[in-house]
Design an enzyme around this catalytic site. Structure first.
Site, PDB file in Angstrom:
ATOM      1  N   ASN A  98     -10.470  -3.392  -6.196  1.00  0.00           N
ATOM      2  CA  ASN A  98      -9.757  -2.380  -6.988  1.00  0.00           C
ATOM      3  C   ASN A  98     -10.439  -2.066  -8.327  1.00  0.00           C
ATOM      4  OD1 ASN A  98      -6.393  -3.374  -5.916  1.00  0.00           O
ATOM      5  ND2 ASN A  98      -7.772  -1.828  -5.080  1.00  0.00           N
TER       6      ASN A  98
ATOM      7  N   ASP B 243       0.827  -1.205   0.000  1.00  0.00           N
ATOM      8  CA  ASP B 243       0.000   0.000   0.000  1.00  0.00           C
ATOM      9  C   ASP B 243       0.865   1.261   0.000  1.00  0.00           C
ATOM     10  OD1 ASP B 243      -2.352   1.392  -0.046  1.00  0.00           O
ATOM     11  OD2 ASP B 243      -2.836   1.079   2.064  1.00  0.00           O
TER      12      ASP B 243
HETATM   13  C1  FPP Z   1      -2.053   0.261  -3.237  1.00  0.00           C
HETATM   14  O1  FPP Z   1      -1.535   1.538  -3.379  1.00  0.00           O
HETATM   15  C2  FPP Z   1      -1.510  -0.662  -4.172  1.00  0.00           C
HETATM   16  C3  FPP Z   1      -2.220  -1.316  -5.124  1.00  0.00           C
HETATM   17  C4  FPP Z   1      -3.576  -0.975  -5.591  1.00  0.00           C
HETATM   18  C5  FPP Z   1      -1.683  -2.465  -5.744  1.00  0.00           C
HETATM   19  C6  FPP Z   1      -0.213  -2.606  -5.692  1.00  0.00           C
HETATM   20  C7  FPP Z   1       0.242  -2.591  -7.036  1.00  0.00           C
HETATM   21  C8  FPP Z   1       1.533  -2.555  -7.417  1.00  0.00           C
HETATM   22  C9  FPP Z   1       2.710  -2.592  -6.533  1.00  0.00           C
HETATM   23  C10 FPP Z   1       1.773  -2.446  -8.831  1.00  0.00           C
HETATM   24  C11 FPP Z   1       1.032  -3.456  -9.592  1.00  0.00           C
HETATM   25  C12 FPP Z   1       1.754  -4.726  -9.569  1.00  0.00           C
HETATM   26  C13 FPP Z   1       1.641  -5.531 -10.579  1.00  0.00           C
HETATM   27  C14 FPP Z   1       2.455  -6.789 -10.621  1.00  0.00           C
HETATM   28  C15 FPP Z   1       0.737  -5.165 -11.674  1.00  0.00           C
HETATM   29  P1  FPP Z   1      -2.601   2.685  -3.362  1.00  0.00           P
HETATM   30  O2  FPP Z   1      -2.832   3.101  -4.775  1.00  0.00           O
HETATM   31  O3  FPP Z   1      -3.840   2.268  -2.650  1.00  0.00           O
HETATM   32  O4  FPP Z   1      -1.866   3.770  -2.558  1.00  0.00           O
HETATM   33  P2  FPP Z   1      -2.550   4.916  -1.685  1.00  0.00           P
HETATM   34  O5  FPP Z   1      -3.171   4.234  -0.498  1.00  0.00           O
HETATM   35  O6  FPP Z   1      -1.403   5.769  -1.315  1.00  0.00           O
HETATM   36  O7  FPP Z   1      -3.551   5.602  -2.564  1.00  0.00           O
END
Ligand code: FPP
Length: 243
Positions: free
Chosen positions: A72, A24
């Site tokens: 998501n 995250d």
């Molecule tokens: C959360 O960060 C993360 C995700 C939605 C997924 C994690 C994805 C990756 C590391 C990249 C994708 C990986 C592959 C292999 C395709 P967030 O967007 O919720 O962060 P925030 O809480 O700061 O908004």
């Protein structure tokens, strides 16, 4: 087998055998730099390689990464498309190297719902790396713990399993993670204290570690810190330990 049969004890090095990571904080990492959220996800993908390498060095045998949850899909379409594209690109660019390095790729989640071309890429990655045994990289993509439990129940009913024969061990074998031991340690970056539908059945006895560090900044030293804290925990699995 008893209810903890999926609980594998630690590796010889004392490191957890199976680590799950809720990656995250990509969006906030990007925002702080005035970058689009997708740049944060790209940085998140780049970080996977160093944490994977570091996991091998620590003797971790299974690394499950929460890359895209069933929830998501509710993100803006552009971000969803971007995350799908990133997975495809990552497979195209990294598969050979992952294979050469002995990484076995697994997928936990529903393939249905993902575009057919990406489904083929995922199947191809699983097939190419299926005999590798240095570390298992289990990518939870289009994954939801409740969906996983429902899928398991559907299969159990379809297989005509007698209710009296259903044990926790048998149930576990119907999950996406069927032949993997339960996670010993769940790490969440980005500061929240939630499982967010990640491995909700399998993590019943996992140790939980959270850090405010955003995923792209979660480096080898941060992993080491989490492992040191894990090593200091006393795992009782609901029992009272006699001294
Ligand atoms: C959360 O960060 C993360 C995700 C939605 C997924 C994690 C994805 C990756 C590391 C990249 C994708 C990986 C592959 C292999 C395709 P967030 O967007 O919720 O962060 P925030 O809480 O700061 O908004």
């Amino acid at each position: 087998m008893d209810s903890q049969s999926n609980q594998k004890d630690e590796t010889a090095s004392g490191a957890p055998y199976h680590v799950g990571i809720i990656m995250d904080g990509n969006g906030r990492w990007a925002q702080r730099r005035g970058l689009p959220r997708l740049a944060g996800h790209q940085a998140g993908v780049d970080n996977i390689r160093r944490i994977l390498e570091s996991s091998v060095e620590h003797g971790i045998k299974v690394l499950t990464l929460y890359a895209f949850s069933t929830e998501n899909w509710g993100r803006p379409p552009e971000e969803v498309r971007g995350l799908m594209r990133l997975l495809g690109l990552t497979i195209r660019r990294q598969l050979n190297e992952l294979d050469r390095n002995g990484v076995q790729i697994r997928h936990s989640g529903r393939l249905a719902g993902i575009n057919p071309e990406l489904q083929d890429q995922i199947r191809h990655a699983l097939e190419v790396t299926q005999h590798n045994d240095r570390i298992i990289l289990n990518v939870a993509f289009n994954y939801g713990g409740r969906a996983e439990i429902l899928d398991a129940v559907r299969h159990i009913i379809a297989d005509g399993i007698n209710p009296d024969d259903l044990t926790e061990d048998l149930f576990s074998r119907y999950l996406y993670t069927c032949d993997l031991p339960d996670p010993d340690l769940i790490i969440r970056t980005g500061g929240e204290w939630r499982l967010s539908n990640f491995l909700i059945w399998q993590a019943a006895y996992a140790e939980y570690y959270t850090t405010p560090t955003f995923w792209p900044d979660f480096d080898e030293a941060e992993l080491h810190k989490a492992l040191v804290e894990y090593a200091a925990r006393e795992r009782r699995f609901g029992r009272v330990l006699q001294s």
